[in-house]
Design a protein around this motif. Structure first.
Motif, PDB file in Angstrom:
ATOM      1  N   ARG A  33     -20.624  47.919   3.132  1.00 25.73           N
ATOM      2  CA  ARG A  33     -20.284  46.769   3.944  1.00 25.73           C
ATOM      3  C   ARG A  33     -20.005  45.524   3.105  1.00 25.73           C
ATOM      4  N   SER A  34     -20.889  45.295   2.127  1.00 23.48           N
ATOM      5  CA  SER A  34     -20.712  44.106   1.295  1.00 23.48           C
ATOM      6  C   SER A  34     -19.448  44.230   0.456  1.00 23.48           C
ATOM      7  N   GLU A  35     -19.083  45.468   0.153  1.00 22.79           N
ATOM      8  CA  GLU A  35     -17.927  45.654  -0.710  1.00 22.79           C
ATOM      9  C   GLU A  35     -16.625  45.530   0.064  1.00 22.79           C
ATOM     10  N   LYS A  36     -16.711  45.580   1.392  1.00 23.54           N
ATOM     11  CA  LYS A  36     -15.486  45.491   2.187  1.00 23.54           C
ATOM     12  C   LYS A  36     -15.226  44.039   2.595  1.00 23.54           C
ATOM     13  N   GLY A  37     -14.946  43.220   1.599  1.00 27.74           N
ATOM     14  CA  GLY A  37     -14.475  41.873   1.891  1.00 27.74           C
ATOM     15  C   GLY A  37     -15.557  40.831   2.143  1.00 27.74           C
ATOM     16  N   MET A  38     -16.818  41.239   2.158  1.00 25.66           N
ATOM     17  CA  MET A  38     -17.859  40.229   2.398  1.00 25.66           C
ATOM     18  C   MET A  38     -18.108  39.421   1.135  1.00 25.66           C
ATOM     19  N   GLU A  39     -18.357  38.164   1.335  1.00 26.06           N
ATOM     20  CA  GLU A  39     -18.646  37.330   0.180  1.00 26.06           C
ATOM     21  C   GLU A  39     -20.016  37.724  -0.373  1.00 26.06           C
ATOM     22  N   PHE A  40     -20.122  37.842  -1.677  1.00 32.57           N
ATOM     23  CA  PHE A  40     -21.417  38.203  -2.249  1.00 32.57           C
ATOM     24  C   PHE A  40     -21.917  37.076  -3.137  1.00 32.57           C
ATOM     25  N   LYS A  41     -23.112  36.570  -2.803  1.00 32.42           N
ATOM     26  CA  LYS A  41     -23.698  35.527  -3.643  1.00 32.42           C
ATOM     27  C   LYS A  41     -24.870  36.134  -4.384  1.00 32.42           C
ATOM     28  N   MET A  42     -24.827  36.034  -5.696  1.00 30.08           N
ATOM     29  CA  MET A  42     -25.889  36.642  -6.484  1.00 30.08           C
ATOM     30  C   MET A  42     -26.897  35.585  -6.936  1.00 30.08           C
ATOM     31  N   TYR A  43     -28.169  35.940  -6.859  1.00 26.77           N
ATOM     32  CA  TYR A  43     -29.230  35.041  -7.325  1.00 26.77           C
ATOM     33  C   TYR A  43     -29.786  35.594  -8.637  1.00 26.77           C
ATOM     34  N   ASN A  44     -30.202  34.699  -9.512  1.00 28.19           N
ATOM     35  CA  ASN A  44     -30.589  35.128 -10.857  1.00 28.19           C
ATOM     36  C   ASN A  44     -32.004  35.671 -10.939  1.00 28.19           C
ATOM     37  N   ASN A  45     -32.852  35.268  -9.998  1.00 27.85           N
ATOM     38  CA  ASN A  45     -34.243  35.700 -10.072  1.00 27.85           C
ATOM     39  C   ASN A  45     -34.886  35.629  -8.678  1.00 27.85           C
ATOM     40  N   TRP A  46     -36.115  36.131  -8.606  1.00 24.08           N
ATOM     41  CA  TRP A  46     -36.815  36.197  -7.311  1.00 24.08           C
ATOM     42  C   TRP A  46     -37.034  34.811  -6.708  1.00 24.08           C
ATOM     43  N   GLU A  47     -37.345  33.842  -7.560  1.00 25.76           N
ATOM     44  CA  GLU A  47     -37.614  32.492  -7.047  1.00 25.76           C
ATOM     45  C   GLU A  47     -36.391  31.956  -6.310  1.00 25.76           C
ATOM     46  N   GLU A  48     -35.233  32.082  -6.968  1.00 29.64           N
ATOM     47  CA  GLU A  48     -33.983  31.582  -6.354  1.00 29.64           C
ATOM     48  C   GLU A  48     -33.684  32.317  -5.052  1.00 29.64           C
ATOM     49  N   LEU A  49     -33.887  33.620  -5.088  1.00 30.48           N
ATOM     50  CA  LEU A  49     -33.582  34.427  -3.900  1.00 30.48           C
ATOM     51  C   LEU A  49     -34.527  34.061  -2.755  1.00 30.48           C
ATOM     52  N   GLU A  50     -35.815  33.957  -3.072  1.00 33.54           N
ATOM     53  CA  GLU A  50     -36.799  33.656  -2.021  1.00 33.54           C
ATOM     54  C   GLU A  50     -36.562  32.251  -1.441  1.00 33.54           C
ATOM     55  N   ARG A 101     -29.041  43.118  -0.821  1.00 32.85           N
ATOM     56  CA  ARG A 101     -28.285  43.508  -2.011  1.00 32.85           C
ATOM     57  C   ARG A 101     -28.903  42.866  -3.264  1.00 32.85           C
ATOM     58  N   ASN A 102     -29.283  41.603  -3.130  1.00 32.25           N
ATOM     59  CA  ASN A 102     -29.946  40.934  -4.250  1.00 32.25           C
ATOM     60  C   ASN A 102     -31.306  41.549  -4.542  1.00 32.25           C
ATOM     61  N   GLN A 103     -32.018  41.928  -3.488  1.00 33.74           N
ATOM     62  CA  GLN A 103     -33.323  42.570  -3.708  1.00 33.74           C
ATOM     63  C   GLN A 103     -33.139  43.854  -4.514  1.00 33.74           C
ATOM     64  N   VAL A 104     -32.116  44.630  -4.166  1.00 36.19           N
ATOM     65  CA  VAL A 104     -31.877  45.896  -4.882  1.00 36.19           C
ATOM     66  C   VAL A 104     -31.511  45.608  -6.341  1.00 36.19           C
ATOM     67  N   ILE A 105     -30.692  44.598  -6.542  1.00 38.19           N
ATOM     68  CA  ILE A 105     -30.284  44.267  -7.919  1.00 38.19           C
ATOM     69  C   ILE A 105     -31.500  43.845  -8.757  1.00 38.19           C
ATOM     70  N   LEU A 106     -32.421  43.097  -8.135  1.00 36.60           N
ATOM     71  CA  LEU A 106     -33.594  42.628  -8.896  1.00 36.60           C
ATOM     72  C   LEU A 106     -34.635  43.738  -9.089  1.00 36.60           C
ATOM     73  N   VAL A 107     -34.828  44.554  -8.083  1.00 36.69           N
ATOM     74  CA  VAL A 107     -35.834  45.637  -8.198  1.00 36.69           C
ATOM     75  C   VAL A 107     -35.337  46.728  -9.149  1.00 36.69           C
ATOM     76  N   LYS A 108     -34.048  47.009  -9.089  1.00 30.63           N
ATOM     77  CA  LYS A 108     -33.432  48.103  -9.864  1.00 30.63           C
ATOM     78  C   LYS A 108     -34.102  49.457  -9.603  1.00 30.63           C
ATOM     79  N   VAL A 149     -39.290  38.169   7.543  1.00 31.44           N
ATOM     80  CA  VAL A 149     -39.985  39.288   6.882  1.00 31.44           C
ATOM     81  C   VAL A 149     -39.121  39.682   5.684  1.00 31.44           C
ATOM     82  N   PHE A 150     -39.418  39.106   4.558  1.00 32.75           N
ATOM     83  CA  PHE A 150     -38.530  39.216   3.398  1.00 32.75           C
ATOM     84  C   PHE A 150     -38.607  40.591   2.732  1.00 32.75           C
ATOM     85  N   GLY A 151     -39.816  41.003   2.378  1.00 36.00           N
ATOM     86  CA  GLY A 151     -40.003  42.275   1.667  1.00 36.00           C
ATOM     87  C   GLY A 151     -41.355  42.235   0.994  1.00 36.00           C
ATOM     88  N   THR A 152     -41.811  43.405   0.574  1.00 31.65           N
ATOM     89  CA  THR A 152     -43.128  43.445  -0.050  1.00 31.65           C
ATOM     90  C   THR A 152     -43.204  44.595  -1.040  1.00 31.65           C
TER      91      THR A 152
END
Ligand code: URA
Length: 200
Positions: A6-23, A121-128, A42-45
């Motif tokens: 879904r994100s790859e089909k034309g959605m704008e993607f904003k990437m955050y550099n770290n958990w603090e920025e994302l949260e 998407r950012n959570q996945v990128i940070l968790v790896k 409910v962000f994640g745990t």
């Protein structure tokens, strides 16, 4: 980059550099109408560099009250299954497609999922994670694509861009149908087997 059709089909993607920025970016989020009825985001745990990540649909009533994913009946059942297989909840990372409760626990609408996917998407990128367990149809369709159906895909690995995805039943479905518990257990056992095989 993770495979989010879904994100790859034309959605704008904003990437955050770290958990603090994302949260920080999600605090007071009002990108969709779910913000009007939520009690808590409910962000994640869990472990922020976990090898295994679980993705559900969206918070229910208990999660909305506590701000933590999968703490209600379905979550407790899921925890038991993981404990039975020797996986502690604290060792995985748990998130949802949408971070705010849909009213009456309905399925998130497309615009709500789309507005929220950038966070996941950012959570996945940070968790790896090496493995992502997709809990139910909403997680499967929003991450892998609308053409994927849970009945056909459950229990079968999908590999995309270096991540292994295991679609399985949503834990709430197990509460309604005893037979699904056996398949859920089988799928989680396969996750553990595969993890043992690929971990370094
Ligand atoms: N169902 C979900 O999909 N996620 C939760 O966090 C709780 C119930």
């Amino acid at each position: 980059m993770c495979a989010f059709e879904r994100s790859e089909k034309g959605m704008e993607f904003k990437m955050y550099n770290n958990w603090e920025e994302l949260e920080e970016s999600i605090e007071n989020c009002n990108k969709c109408k779910l913000c009007k009825t939520r009690l808590n985001i409910v962000f994640g745990t869990g472990k922020k560099d976990a090898d295994i990540m679980l993705v559900g649909e969206g918070p229910g009533g208990d999660e909305d009250k506590q701000g933590i994913p999968f703490v209600g009946k379905a979550g407790q059942l899921m925890n038991k299954a993981f404990e039975g297989l020797g996986i502690e909840r604290e060792k995985v990372y748990i998130a949802n497609i949408v971070k705010c409760r849909p009213p009456s626990n309905r399925v998130p609408e497309d615009d709500e999922a789309e507005a929220c996917l950038n966070y996941l998407r950012n959570q996945v990128i940070l968790v790896k994670p090496k493995i992502i367990v997709l809990l139910g149809s909403t997680a499967l369709k929003n991450i892998c694509g609308k053409e994927y159906g849970i009945t056909v895909c459950r229990g079968k690995w999908i590999e995309k861009k270096g991540i292994l995805y295991m679609p399985t039943w949503h834990p709430a479905a197990l509460l309604r149908d005893e037979n699904k518990k056996i398949e859920f257990w089988k799928d989680l056992k396969e996750v553990v087997r595969k993890y043992e095989e690929i971990k370094v």
